[in-house]
Design a protein around this motif. Structure first.
Motif, mmCIF file in Angstrom:
data_model
loop_
_atom_site.group_PDB
_atom_site.id
_atom_site.type_symbol
_atom_site.label_atom_id
_atom_site.label_comp_id
_atom_site.label_asym_id
_atom_site.label_seq_id
_atom_site.Cartn_x
_atom_site.Cartn_y
_atom_site.Cartn_z
ATOM 1 N N GLY A 147 0.772 -1.239 0.000
ATOM 2 C CA GLY A 147 0.000 0.000 0.000
ATOM 3 C C GLY A 147 0.803 1.290 0.000
ATOM 4 N N PRO A 148 1.766 1.473 0.925
ATOM 5 C CA PRO A 148 2.516 2.731 0.962
ATOM 6 C C PRO A 148 3.322 3.010 -0.306
ATOM 7 N N ALA A 149 3.647 1.973 -1.069
ATOM 8 C CA ALA A 149 4.435 2.180 -2.295
ATOM 9 C C ALA A 149 3.695 3.077 -3.275
ATOM 10 N N PHE A 150 2.369 2.935 -3.355
ATOM 11 C CA PHE A 150 1.593 3.749 -4.287
ATOM 12 C C PHE A 150 1.653 5.226 -3.922
ATOM 13 N N GLN A 151 1.892 5.518 -2.639
ATOM 14 C CA GLN A 151 1.977 6.902 -2.186
ATOM 15 C C GLN A 151 3.392 7.456 -2.254
ATOM 16 N N LYS A 152 4.384 6.572 -2.293
ATOM 17 C CA LYS A 152 5.776 7.015 -2.249
ATOM 18 C C LYS A 152 6.450 7.097 -3.613
ATOM 19 N N LEU A 153 5.993 6.282 -4.564
ATOM 20 C CA LEU A 153 6.625 6.294 -5.888
ATOM 21 C C LEU A 153 6.308 7.599 -6.614
ATOM 22 N N PRO A 154 7.251 8.110 -7.407
ATOM 23 C CA PRO A 154 7.033 9.398 -8.083
ATOM 24 C C PRO A 154 6.045 9.339 -9.240
ATOM 25 N N HIS A 155 5.730 8.137 -9.727
ATOM 26 C CA HIS A 155 4.858 8.022 -10.893
ATOM 27 C C HIS A 155 3.561 7.265 -10.591
ATOM 28 N N THR A 156 3.184 7.198 -9.294
ATOM 29 C CA THR A 156 1.898 6.607 -8.919
ATOM 30 C C THR A 156 1.204 7.496 -7.890
ATOM 31 N N THR A 157 -0.113 7.466 -7.920
ATOM 32 C CA THR A 157 -0.940 8.172 -6.938
ATOM 33 C C THR A 157 -2.000 7.200 -6.440
ATOM 34 N N LEU A 158 -2.212 7.177 -5.136
ATOM 35 C CA LEU A 158 -3.283 6.369 -4.559
ATOM 36 C C LEU A 158 -4.429 7.295 -4.182
ATOM 37 N N LYS A 159 -5.533 7.187 -4.907
ATOM 38 C CA LYS A 159 -6.673 8.075 -4.655
ATOM 39 C C LYS A 159 -7.731 7.429 -3.768
ATOM 40 N N TRP A 160 -8.005 6.142 -3.977
ATOM 41 C CA TRP A 160 -9.103 5.463 -3.300
ATOM 42 C C TRP A 160 -8.632 4.195 -2.585
ATOM 43 N N VAL A 161 -9.330 3.860 -1.491
ATOM 44 C CA VAL A 161 -9.239 2.527 -0.903
ATOM 45 C C VAL A 161 -10.660 2.034 -0.641
ATOM 46 N N MET A 162 -10.864 0.720 -0.783
ATOM 47 C CA MET A 162 -12.187 0.129 -0.594
ATOM 48 C C MET A 162 -12.069 -1.093 0.304
ATOM 49 N N ARG A 163 -13.012 -1.239 1.201
ATOM 50 C CA ARG A 163 -13.133 -2.428 2.044
ATOM 51 C C ARG A 163 -14.586 -2.523 2.481
ATOM 52 N N ARG A 164 -15.088 -3.737 2.631
ATOM 53 C CA ARG A 164 -16.497 -3.896 2.985
ATOM 54 C C ARG A 164 -16.765 -3.600 4.454
ATOM 55 N N ASN A 165 -15.763 -3.824 5.318
ATOM 56 C CA ASN A 165 -15.905 -3.514 6.743
ATOM 57 C C ASN A 165 -15.652 -2.023 6.936
ATOM 58 N N GLU A 166 -16.705 -1.278 7.186
ATOM 59 C CA GLU A 166 -16.594 0.193 7.217
ATOM 60 C C GLU A 166 -15.707 0.690 8.357
ATOM 61 N N GLU A 167 -15.778 0.059 9.506
ATOM 62 C CA GLU A 167 -14.968 0.492 10.648
ATOM 63 C C GLU A 167 -13.482 0.329 10.344
ATOM 64 N N LYS A 168 -13.090 -0.830 9.812
ATOM 65 C CA LYS A 168 -11.692 -1.058 9.463
ATOM 66 C C LYS A 168 -11.262 -0.177 8.294
ATOM 67 N N LEU A 169 -12.170 0.068 7.373
ATOM 68 C CA LEU A 169 -11.880 0.934 6.232
ATOM 69 C C LEU A 169 -11.535 2.348 6.694
ATOM 70 N N LYS A 170 -12.359 2.924 7.561
ATOM 71 C CA LYS A 170 -12.121 4.292 8.043
ATOM 72 C C LYS A 170 -10.810 4.374 8.817
ATOM 73 N N ASP A 171 -10.526 3.339 9.595
ATOM 74 C CA ASP A 171 -9.271 3.308 10.347
ATOM 75 C C ASP A 171 -8.070 3.275 9.406
ATOM 76 N N TYR A 172 -8.170 2.459 8.371
ATOM 77 C CA TYR A 172 -7.080 2.364 7.388
ATOM 78 C C TYR A 172 -6.868 3.706 6.688
#
Length: 325
Positions: free
Chosen positions: A20-45
């Motif tokens: 996961g963090p690689a998408f935020q650290k690489l100069p040629h990738t951007t992480l815009k969205w994350v999805m998970r069905r468990n809403e509580e764990k999703l918000k925490d992530y």
């Protein structure tokens, strides 16, 4: 260099540090969205990783015109579904390993992605790590002469129950326990090093009978280039072992596949060791290569074929049968 915007479908354990963090650290990738069905764990992530856009509905990601590609990090039984959905929305796909539950599912994923004109990559991330590219280069340069044979030996203890990953030992969800989970990495690396398989045969058994999946696998492989060797995967031992031995006409290479121990080059006049830096995010090199390929700036295979070939071997080994090409 084109920037590739990703969404993650399934932000579980593997995305915390390995990928996961690689998408935020690489100069040629951007992480815009994350999805998970468990809403509580999703918000925490999303909070911990500082991701503004999150959702329990995967369609929000696929319908976002700014998203170029998705990383599917769910358990394997959902890989085919999300891959096909992404392809229909013209999103390139980077999917966790094993690529799917079966060879048939892999073929369907490849066919749909091809028909929709999108790229498909499986997350066998060791292919892009310096250690294994060094091994492949040494073999290609005949550092140990002509390759004669190989033997891979792996042992780990029976796993302790992890309630967060109980699905791993349900074949309907995971495909086949540790053979599919970590064994797929091992088989993919062997195929990466030696090329196209001509023949493979395996025997798998549930010896300990603690889990509902096979825990001991023996296999033989013959590659089209003449290289042959054996594999022994014991997932019910006590002492951890991880060693690949490649024997050549002029020497031997020894290294681990699942660990970062030094590579040994053994010749009659002595032993040389090559050490490699421990990676903070082990998938980062492959994610970088995948993003470049998505931007048409590298020649990385984008058809999913290597994921299919690995699937064919582990499925044959699991089912105690042979395959010929």
């Amino acid at each position: 260099m084109k920037n590739i915007t990703f969404g993650i479908i399934g932000c579980g354990d593997v995305t915390e540090k390995k990928s996961g963090p690689a998408f935020q650290k690489l100069p040629h990738t951007t992480l815009k969205w994350v999805m998970r069905r468990n809403e509580e764990k999703l918000k925490d992530y999303a909070r911990r990783h500082r991701i503004e856009h999150y959702t329990t509905d995967y369609k929000e990601i696929l319908e976002d015109p700014e998203v170029d590609a998705v990383y599917i990090a769910t358990p394997p039984y959902m890989h085919k579904f999300y891959t096909i959905e992404a392809a229909k929305h013209k999103k390139d796909v980077y999917v966790e390993k094993p690529m799917a539950l079966s060879v048939e599912e892999c073929v369907e994923m490849m066919e749909v992605c091809k028909a929709e004109g999108v790229k498909l990559f499986a997350a066998y991330y060791r292919r892009s790590q310096k250690k294994f590219r060094t091994v492949k280069e040494l073999l290609g340069n005949h550092e140990i002469g002509e390759i004669r044979s190989f033997h891979y030996h792996y042992v780990n203890p029976l796993p302790q129950h992890n309630p967060d990953r109980a699905w791993l030992y349900d074949p309907k969800i995971s495909g086949g326990g540790q053979l599919y989970d970590v064994g797929s990495h091992m088989m993919d690396m062997i195929l990466y090093l030696f090329g196209d398989v001509g023949y493979a045969k395996g025997i798998s058994r549930n010896q300990a009978k603690v889990l509902e999946v096979e825990d001991n696998t023996s296999g033989i492989l013959l590659f089209r280039n003449g290289v042959q060797g054996t594999v022994q995967l014991t997932f019910n031992g006590k002492v951890n072992e991880d060693q690949m031995v490649i024997t050549g006409s002029e020497g031997t290479l020894k290294f681990s596949i699942m660990n970062n121990e030094p590579l040994e080059i053994i010749k009659p006049n002595g032993i040389d060791e090559i050490s490699f830096e421990e990676l903070e995010h082990v998938q980062m090199p492959l994610i970088s290569d995948v993003a470049l390929a998505m931007g048409k700036e590298s020649e990385l295979d984008s058809t999913g074929l290597y994921g299919l070939r690995t699937q064919e071997v582990i499925e044959a080994f699991r089912d105690s049968r042979e395959i010929r090409y």
